[in-house]
Enzyme design. Structure first.
Site, short mmCIF file in Angstrom:
data_model
loop_
_atom_site.label_atom_id
_atom_site.label_comp_id
_atom_site.label_asym_id
_atom_site.label_seq_id
_atom_site.Cartn_x
_atom_site.Cartn_y
_atom_site.Cartn_z
N HIS A 182 0.81 -1.21 0.00
CA HIS A 182 0.00 0.00 0.00
C HIS A 182 0.85 1.27 0.00
CE1 HIS A 182 0.35 -0.31 4.52
NE2 HIS A 182 0.44 1.01 4.39
N ASP A 210 0.20 -7.70 1.34
CA ASP A 210 0.61 -6.30 1.58
C ASP A 210 2.13 -6.18 1.65
OD1 ASP A 210 0.26 -3.59 1.84
OD2 ASP A 210 -0.03 -3.64 4.00
N SER A 245 4.55 2.80 7.73
CA SER A 245 4.27 1.59 6.94
C SER A 245 5.46 1.21 6.07
CB SER A 245 3.05 1.82 6.04
OG SER A 245 1.88 1.88 6.80
#
Length: 546
Positions: A273, A306, A388
């Site tokens: 992402h 992910d 992230s």
């Protein structure tokens, strides 16, 4: 970001204690030795000062993702330059002239006034050159006015001091000098510059001269040594291998995330992402902790896991990959260190512990209707949007996971913006991420283990229910001749355990299955018609995210 200063205000420094002037010359040979000491104390204040993940879980089905108050010499005041001594009791004899080593006079000046450029506490009044032989032919000068700092209720700098008029001079072979203003100024300036607290004492002996002693901090902050294995030591070694990623789509939209060096060939491991917006014709760059920036390209990405791998263009020759730990051996309570760029603040280091293992987390990149599922490591190390893709390290500095998602506060962020950490962060175990990264580097796509059956993704508490229809809304939920079909599973069965892990929902089951590899055999416990049954299932494979 806000900055808040706090500290202890520095109190006004006391003036130097009054130093008696030499006794005026008189016929009788007598010597006066004034005495006085002062020990200033100083305190120094201290101050302290205190960019975006695309995925944020929102519920049980979590979604991915001093002031230096001391000054120099005291203000000059005429009364402080000379404090009168006691008048001689009888006709005094001329005193031999003894130079005063504390007097910093230059040039001639009027009797009873400070020398130009002299320090307030170091000047002495001059005595008359001659005295009449009989009857005191000259009237002695009136004593100077008592300085304001020696009177009760007086005003001015140093009102806490009181002046003591010295008693009749007493012969002595030893003198103690008061703290000279120059010494006081030097001590305060050193405290302001170095931030330390010092002590200065002066002891003057007529025979041996002046001795002084200073006590300072044993080590300056720059000289402090960090113990091997400390957070500071681990961070200093890991930061050069962590990058801040900027991804931008063809339309100019994008965001900031984090990644870390996976190998010496220039591969960077991160979250899908983080780079999804730049995957199709966008721009991607990586900036190291030393400020050097490199363009990059997407090698492969796996939406379901992910996980993504990118590669630096014109990579530097001194890349240092971070060591990878065995995430299966992580224990709850182990120390953790998270590195990333929360809200765009690159090279941020936070610490915590492993709060839980095998935590089911569902996330999305926000750009598609596809979700990712993980059996995550939970940590209370502060993780925010922008962290992230960054590494979650153990106490040795080895990677145990990829920081991917947080559970934000329900109220949202400040001013309605992005939410921040509340101590619930989630990371993809590095064993799983490593397996996926190897596939992406080798083929550009990932392979997923499957049981060949669709399950409900609705919230549940009793288990994962096999659906009536396939994932596309048509066709059978149990794939004919697939792993589940061969094991005898049917629509309506409720799967409650996979090996020893309790299954409470469909996302939990998927996350647990994806911790394995195609071809692994797992034990599935399920309920049918109120009866519990157990069956072995050999996992199949699905290529890519289609």
């Amino acid at each position: 970001m806000s900055t808040e200063n706090e500290g202890t205000a520095v109190p006004p420094a006391p003036s130097a204690p009054p130093v008696p002037v030499d006794t005026p010359a008189a016929p009788a040979p007598t010597a006066s030795t004034p005495s006085g000491t002062a020990a200033p104390s100083t305190t120094s204040g201290s101050g302290s000062s205190s960019g975006s993940a695309a995925a944020t879980p929102s519920g049980p089905e979590a979604s991915a993702g001093g002031s230096e108050g001391a000054s120099g010499p005291a203000p000059e005041q005429a009364p402080r330059d000379a404090v009168p001594g006691s008048a001689p009791a009888g006709p005094p004899a001329a005193a031999p002239h003894v130079p005063d080593p504390y007097a910093h006079t230059t040039g001639a000046h009027a009797p009873g006034s400070p020398a130009p450029g002299s320090h307030a506490s170091g000047a002495h009044a001059a005595a008359p050159a001659s005295v009449a032989a009989s009857g005191g032919a000259w009237p002695p000068p009136p004593p100077p006015a008592v300085p304001s700092y020696a009177q009760d209720g007086g005003s001015g700098w140093g009102t806490s001091w009181t002046a003591e008029q010295p008693s009749a001079p007493k012969p002595s072979g030893r003198r103690r000098g008061g703290l000279v203003a120059a010494v006081l100024a030097a001590a305060l300036v050193a405290g302001g510059v170095g931030g330390g607290i010092g002590f200065w004492a002066a002891d003057r002996n007529e025979d041996s001269g002046t001795d002084s002693t200073t006590v300072a901090a044993s080590e300056a902050p720059a000289d402090l040594k960090r113990e091997p294995g400390s957070v500071a030591d681990i961070a200093s070694k890991a930061l050069p291998s962590v990058v801040t990623l900027e991804a931008q789509s063809g339309s100019g939209e994008g965001g900031t995330g984090t990644g870390f060096v996976y190998d010496q060939q220039g591969h960077i491991l991160t979250n899908n992402h983080v780079v999804a917006s730049a995957a199709e014709g966008g721009k991607l760059s990586a900036t190291f902790s030393n400020g050097k920036k490199y363009d990059a390209e997407v090698v492969g990405r796996a939406e379901g896991y992910d996980v993504a791998v990118i590669k630096l263009k014109n990579r530097p020759a001194d890349l240092r990959p971070l060591p990878l730990a065995d995430s299966d051996k992580v224990a709850v309570g182990d120390s953790t260190i998270a590195i990333g760029a929360p809200f765009g603040l690159s090279n941020t280091v936070t610490t915590g512990i492993v709060s839980a293992k095998n935590r089911p987390v569902t996330s999305s990149d926000g750009a598609s209707n596809k979700s990712s599922y993980m059996s995550a490591l939970q940590t209370d190390a502060s993780i925010n949007p922008g962290n992230s893709g960054g590494p979650l390290l153990d106490a040795r500095g080895a990677v145990i996971g990829i920081n991917s998602a947080i559970k934000p506060a329900d109220s949202g962020g400040l001013g309605g913006g992005q939410s921040g950490s509340i101590g619930l962060g989630f990371a993809i175990p590095v064993n799983q991420a490593k397996n996926v990264a190897q596939q992406l580097i080798r083929t550009g796509q990932a392979t997923y283990p499957v049981i060949g059956a669709s399950v409900s993704l609705a919230e549940a508490s009793k288990g994962a229910v096999i659906s009536d229809r396939g994932a596309s809304g048509s066709g059978p939920a149990v794939e004919p001749d697939g792993p589940a079909d061969k094991a005898g599973l049917k629509s309506g069965d409720v799967i409650t355990k996979l090996d020893d892990t309790v299954i409470d929902s469909g996302p939990t089951l998927i996350g647990q299955i994806w911790t394995h590899k195609p071809g692994d055999t797992v034990k599935i416990t399920y309920e049918r018609d109120g009866k519990e049954r157990t069956v072995d299932v050999t996992l199949g494979a699905r290529k890519g995210d289609s």
